[in-house]
Scaffold this motif. Structure first.
Motif, PDB file in Angstrom:
ATOM      1  N   TRP A 296       0.366  13.723  -0.408  1.00 29.23           N
ATOM      2  CA  TRP A 296      -0.288  13.332   0.841  1.00 29.23           C
ATOM      3  C   TRP A 296      -1.543  12.516   0.557  1.00 29.23           C
ATOM      4  CZ3 TRP A 296      -0.091  18.096   4.679  1.00 29.23           C
ATOM      5  CH2 TRP A 296       1.237  18.254   5.107  1.00 29.23           C
ATOM      6  N   PHE A 297      -2.329  12.936  -0.439  1.00 29.35           N
ATOM      7  CA  PHE A 297      -3.540  12.188  -0.777  1.00 29.35           C
ATOM      8  C   PHE A 297      -3.187  10.822  -1.364  1.00 29.35           C
ATOM      9  CE2 PHE A 297      -6.875  10.976  -3.833  1.00 29.35           C
ATOM     10  CZ  PHE A 297      -7.931  10.839  -2.949  1.00 29.35           C
ATOM     11  N   ILE A 298      -2.145  10.777  -2.185  1.00 27.72           N
ATOM     12  CA  ILE A 298      -1.720   9.510  -2.794  1.00 27.72           C
ATOM     13  C   ILE A 298      -1.232   8.536  -1.718  1.00 27.72           C
ATOM     14  CG2 ILE A 298       0.026   8.460  -4.290  1.00 27.72           C
ATOM     15  CD1 ILE A 298      -0.222  11.031  -6.035  1.00 27.72           C
ATOM     16  N   TRP A 299      -0.415   9.032  -0.778  1.00 30.02           N
ATOM     17  CA  TRP A 299       0.051   8.181   0.323  1.00 30.02           C
ATOM     18  C   TRP A 299      -1.138   7.686   1.158  1.00 30.02           C
ATOM     19  CZ3 TRP A 299       4.923   6.740   2.503  1.00 30.02           C
ATOM     20  CH2 TRP A 299       6.044   7.133   1.750  1.00 30.02           C
ATOM     21  N   PHE A 300      -2.068   8.592   1.443  1.00 26.69           N
ATOM     22  CA  PHE A 300      -3.259   8.225   2.216  1.00 26.69           C
ATOM     23  C   PHE A 300      -4.015   7.097   1.519  1.00 26.69           C
ATOM     24  CE2 PHE A 300      -7.797   8.466   2.926  1.00 26.69           C
ATOM     25  CZ  PHE A 300      -7.923   8.603   4.304  1.00 26.69           C
ATOM     26  N   SER A 301      -4.286   7.275   0.221  1.00 23.33           N
ATOM     27  CA  SER A 301      -5.055   6.292  -0.546  1.00 23.33           C
ATOM     28  C   SER A 301      -4.313   4.975  -0.674  1.00 23.33           C
ATOM     29  CB  SER A 301      -5.374   6.854  -1.938  1.00 23.33           C
ATOM     30  OG  SER A 301      -6.097   8.059  -1.840  1.00 23.33           O
ATOM     31  N   ASN A 302      -2.995   5.043  -0.814  1.00 22.14           N
ATOM     32  CA  ASN A 302      -2.193   3.831  -0.919  1.00 22.14           C
ATOM     33  C   ASN A 302      -2.325   2.975   0.334  1.00 22.14           C
ATOM     34  OD1 ASN A 302      -0.547   2.724  -2.999  1.00 22.14           O
ATOM     35  ND2 ASN A 302       0.568   4.636  -3.125  1.00 22.14           N
ATOM     36  N   ALA A 303      -2.109   3.597   1.488  1.00 22.19           N
ATOM     37  CA  ALA A 303      -2.182   2.852   2.742  1.00 22.19           C
ATOM     38  C   ALA A 303      -3.606   2.392   3.030  1.00 22.19           C
ATOM     39  CB  ALA A 303      -1.661   3.706   3.893  1.00 22.19           C
ATOM     40  N   PHE A 304      -4.575   3.271   2.765  1.00 22.77           N
ATOM     41  CA  PHE A 304      -5.978   2.929   2.980  1.00 22.77           C
ATOM     42  C   PHE A 304      -6.366   1.701   2.162  1.00 22.77           C
ATOM     43  CE2 PHE A 304     -10.501   3.387   1.875  1.00 22.77           C
ATOM     44  CZ  PHE A 304     -11.062   3.498   3.134  1.00 22.77           C
ATOM     45  N   SER A 305      -5.932   1.668   0.904  1.00 25.06           N
ATOM     46  CA  SER A 305      -6.279   0.553   0.011  1.00 25.06           C
ATOM     47  C   SER A 305      -5.466  -0.700   0.317  1.00 25.06           C
ATOM     48  CB  SER A 305      -6.057   0.971  -1.446  1.00 25.06           C
ATOM     49  OG  SER A 305      -6.822   2.109  -1.773  1.00 25.06           O
ATOM     50  N   CYS A 380      -1.165   1.438 -11.279  1.00 23.41           N
ATOM     51  CA  CYS A 380      -1.409   0.548 -10.138  1.00 23.41           C
ATOM     52  C   CYS A 380      -2.755   0.838  -9.482  1.00 23.41           C
ATOM     53  CB  CYS A 380      -0.276   0.673  -9.127  1.00 23.41           C
ATOM     54  SG  CYS A 380       1.288  -0.021  -9.696  1.00 23.41           S
ATOM     55  N   PHE A 381      -3.091   2.107  -9.311  1.00 21.82           N
ATOM     56  CA  PHE A 381      -4.383   2.461  -8.712  1.00 21.82           C
ATOM     57  C   PHE A 381      -5.544   2.028  -9.603  1.00 21.82           C
ATOM     58  CE2 PHE A 381      -2.065   5.714  -6.082  1.00 21.82           C
ATOM     59  CZ  PHE A 381      -2.500   5.244  -4.848  1.00 21.82           C
ATOM     60  N   PHE A 382      -5.420   2.250 -10.904  1.00 23.14           N
ATOM     61  CA  PHE A 382      -6.505   1.896 -11.817  1.00 23.14           C
ATOM     62  C   PHE A 382      -6.700   0.380 -11.884  1.00 23.14           C
ATOM     63  CE2 PHE A 382      -5.527   6.056 -14.211  1.00 23.14           C
ATOM     64  CZ  PHE A 382      -6.402   6.758 -13.398  1.00 23.14           C
ATOM     65  N   MET A 383      -5.613  -0.388 -11.857  1.00 27.37           N
ATOM     66  CA  MET A 383      -5.729  -1.844 -11.869  1.00 27.37           C
ATOM     67  C   MET A 383      -6.348  -2.364 -10.579  1.00 27.37           C
ATOM     68  SD  MET A 383      -4.892  -3.017 -14.765  1.00 27.37           S
ATOM     69  CE  MET A 383      -4.875  -4.747 -14.315  1.00 27.37           C
ATOM     70  N   PHE A 384      -5.994  -1.735  -9.449  1.00 29.19           N
ATOM     71  CA  PHE A 384      -6.618  -2.095  -8.174  1.00 29.19           C
ATOM     72  C   PHE A 384      -8.125  -1.874  -8.260  1.00 29.19           C
ATOM     73  CE2 PHE A 384      -8.167  -0.911  -3.947  1.00 29.19           C
ATOM     74  CZ  PHE A 384      -7.739  -1.981  -3.184  1.00 29.19           C
ATOM     75  N   PHE A 471     -11.595   5.781  -3.661  1.00 31.14           N
ATOM     76  CA  PHE A 471     -10.282   6.327  -3.301  1.00 31.14           C
ATOM     77  C   PHE A 471      -9.207   5.922  -4.303  1.00 31.14           C
ATOM     78  CE2 PHE A 471     -11.970   7.281   0.943  1.00 31.14           C
ATOM     79  CZ  PHE A 471     -11.349   8.501   1.174  1.00 31.14           C
ATOM     80  N   SER A 472      -9.251   4.684  -4.788  1.00 33.77           N
ATOM     81  CA  SER A 472      -8.235   4.249  -5.743  1.00 33.77           C
ATOM     82  C   SER A 472      -8.367   4.983  -7.069  1.00 33.77           C
ATOM     83  CB  SER A 472      -8.324   2.740  -5.963  1.00 33.77           C
ATOM     84  OG  SER A 472      -9.595   2.362  -6.446  1.00 33.77           O
ATOM     85  N   LEU A 473      -9.586   5.262  -7.487  1.00 30.75           N
ATOM     86  CA  LEU A 473      -9.801   5.988  -8.741  1.00 30.75           C
ATOM     87  C   LEU A 473      -9.297   7.423  -8.632  1.00 30.75           C
ATOM     88  CD1 LEU A 473     -11.034   5.368 -11.521  1.00 30.75           C
ATOM     89  CD2 LEU A 473     -13.197   6.301 -10.681  1.00 30.75           C
ATOM     90  N   LEU A 474      -9.631   8.091  -7.541  1.00 33.96           N
ATOM     91  CA  LEU A 474      -9.179   9.480  -7.335  1.00 33.96           C
ATOM     92  C   LEU A 474      -7.659   9.554  -7.202  1.00 33.96           C
ATOM     93  CD1 LEU A 474     -11.894  10.780  -4.827  1.00 33.96           C
ATOM     94  CD2 LEU A 474     -11.609  11.460  -7.216  1.00 33.96           C
ATOM     95  N   ALA A 475      -7.067   8.581  -6.527  1.00 34.49           N
ATOM     96  CA  ALA A 475      -5.611   8.581  -6.353  1.00 34.49           C
ATOM     97  C   ALA A 475      -4.902   8.374  -7.688  1.00 34.49           C
ATOM     98  CB  ALA A 475      -5.196   7.496  -5.372  1.00 34.49           C
ATOM     99  N   GLY A 476      -5.484   7.572  -8.578  1.00 37.90           N
ATOM    100  CA  GLY A 476      -4.900   7.393  -9.901  1.00 37.90           C
ATOM    101  C   GLY A 476      -4.866   8.693 -10.679  1.00 37.90           C
TER     102      GLY A 476
END
Length: 520
Positions: A296-305, A380-384, A471-476
């Motif tokens: 849920w957190f990963i989906w949230f961060s993905n869409a947010f970013s 992908c999150f870390f590169m973002f 958010f991208s760092l935490l999601a990674g």
């Protein structure tokens, strides 16, 4: 069971021969048939799909479910174009512009679990067809909205329909063999990229001449095509088997095998029947709780970013002197209603950043079956995160375009990996609900992001960028600590699979074959 029937059958045959007992003869024949049923070869839906492979049928269903992704992408991409236009045409303040985007995500957030529950209880086909028809109807109506209030209401209803679009992935994944699943779901994501690019090209042609109402109308064309051909879609054989409609599932598999020029395995199809389906409490069973919360957190961060970078693109391109902005750390118009229409140059830059979807997809396509789903998402999150960092400095328009291009490439690629991972990690009995609830958390992130990318940005560029970096760092990190890697694993049919220690669906099905034979 077969051994006991064999012994009893032999006794009845002896009784028939020695005593002439006709009843014994009858029951000996019945037991012989039952014995053959137990001793015959069996196969599961997984076995059938592996034998059928990827062929003509899967190409057809790829195109049809892909159309729903094209429609979804176009309805999303139009938000970054519609906002600046109505800001000028209707003289809207920034918070009202943000609401046009957010109301769509409110509708999606409310409806995603509902469509997931419908798909788990009544079928993937029913859920997908209904939500697409709904979106087409209200998408066309929104083109005729007489004012701001009506537009908000109708776009909210469009969002309610789009909330069911992820069920196309649920349906599609249940027709794929194991080895092809990761690559195929990633390839179908190419339809999203095509939809986003097509929307920008459509806007480039339509907006200067016909206006935003015609753009809204033309954007429903993929939906109309889908609705015309959706009756070809079969129901998922996994769903039919789980609901006890084994013959219907077998007929669907025969149809697929015929189109692919293959044959089904010999024997009787077995399955685990599950009466209770689509219960949200099952997502919080001990074996799923951690996975559910992290996803849920990963989906949230993905869409947010993802939607954040889409909206930031038009905001930063319109800002003009980017070095002056970063030095001042804010974007402040001379007055609250000052506006700029998107120019041809803006559309071209938007097109270039939208094209980032394709290299991002290609990179992840090469990685998802090599390093696994979890590491691909984390990368992908870390590169973002790394691509957002340079925006803190004074960068020119070309450098800004390059960094946004790379950031969008990776965040869009990561978004597609989570669409691969989620159906794989949850069983058939609540797979659609898992997709629906995960999508709802994504829509919550998408709902919030306009107020960061369009409102907070005008107060502080640094704070805005810091939110996306955090958010991208935490999601990674969350991606790396997911408890299960699904690379190479069969789709699970029920929670029994997990309780048995993560065995495959075929193993679970074999363990229930005695019960199914008794039913026969």
């Amino acid at each position: 069971g077969a051994g006991l029937l064999l012994e009893l059958g032999n006794k009845l045959v002896y009784k028939e021969k020695e005593e002439g007992d006709t009843a014994a003869s009858h029951w000996a024949g019945v037991l012989a048939v039952d014995q053959c049923v137990l001793l015959t070869e069996t196969f599961t839906v997984d076995d059938a799909l592996e034998a059928i492979g990827f062929g003509k049928f899967q190409w057809k269903i790829s195109f049809l479910t892909g159309l729903s992704w094209v429609a979804d992408a176009m309805e999303m991409m139009i938000l970054s174009i519609l906002g600046p236009q109505l800001h000028c045409e209707w003289r809207l303040p920034s918070y009202k512009v943000a609401l046009i985007t957010s109301v769509v995500f409110v509708g999606m957030g409310i409806s995603s679990p509902i469509w997931g529950n419908v798909s788990d209880k009544y079928g993937r086909r029913v859920g997908l067809m209904t939500c697409m028809c709904w979106t087409l109807y209200y998408g066309l109506l929104s083109a005729f909205a007489p004012g701001y209030g009506w537009l908000l209401f109708l776009r909210g209803l469009v969002g309610f329909g789009i909330g069911g679009a992820p069920q196309s992935v649920t349906l599609y994944s249940e027709f794929l063999p194991v080895k092809a699943r990761g690559i195929c779901i990633m390839l179908i994501a190419a339809f999203w990229a095509l939809g986003a690019v097509f929307e920008v090209l459509l806007a480039l042609v339509v907006m200067p001449t016909l206006g935003w109402r015609w753009l809204l109308g033309f954007s429903t064309i993929p939906l109309a095509i889908f609705v015309c051909f959706c009756f070809w879609l079969p129901e998922s054989p996994r769903f039919d088997v789980l609901t006890g409609r084994r013959e219907k599932a077998r007929a669907t598999l025969k149809r697929i095998a015929k189109e692919n020029g293959k044959t089904l395995p010999q024997g009787k199809m077995i399955a685990y029947n599950q009466i209770e389906r689509g219960r949200i409490k099952d997502l919080f069973a001990p074996q799923y709780r951690r996975t559910t919360l992290l996803l849920w957190f990963i989906w949230f961060s993905n869409a947010f970013s993802y939607y954040g970078i889409v909206l930031l693109t038009t905001e930063l391109f319109q800002a003009g002197d980017l070095c002056g902005i970063t030095r001042g750390a804010k974007i402040e118009p001379d007055c609250s209603l000052e506006c700029r229409y998107l120019t041809s140059a803006d559309y071209k830059d938007l097109l270039w950043t939208t094209l980032a979807e394709f290299p991002g997809l290609l990179v992840v396509l090469l990685l998802v079956d090599y390093i696994g789903r979890k590491k691909s998402m984390a990368l992908c999150f870390f590169m973002f995160f790394l691509c957002i960092l340079p925006l803190y400095a004074c960068v020119g328009r070309i450098a800004l375009t390059v960094f946004i291009f790379i950031a969008r490439a990776f965040i869009s690629g990561g978004y597609q990996v989570v669409f691969v991972y989620t159906p794989e990690v949850f069983p058939t009995e609540n797979r659609a609900l898992a997709m629906g609830t995960s999508s709802a958390t994504a829509r919550l992130g998408a709902l919030i992001t306009p107020f960061v990318a369009q409102v907070l940005l005008r107060k502080s560029v640094y704070l805005t960028l810091s939110v996306y970096c955090g958010f991208s760092l935490l999601a990674g990190v969350a991606s790396l600590i997911l408890p299960v890697e699904t690379l190479g694993r069969n789709l699970q049919e029920s929670t029994v699979d997990q309780e048995a220690g993560g065995q495959t669906a075929a193993t679970t099905s074999q363990s229930n074959s005695t019960t199914d034979s008794a039913d026969q």
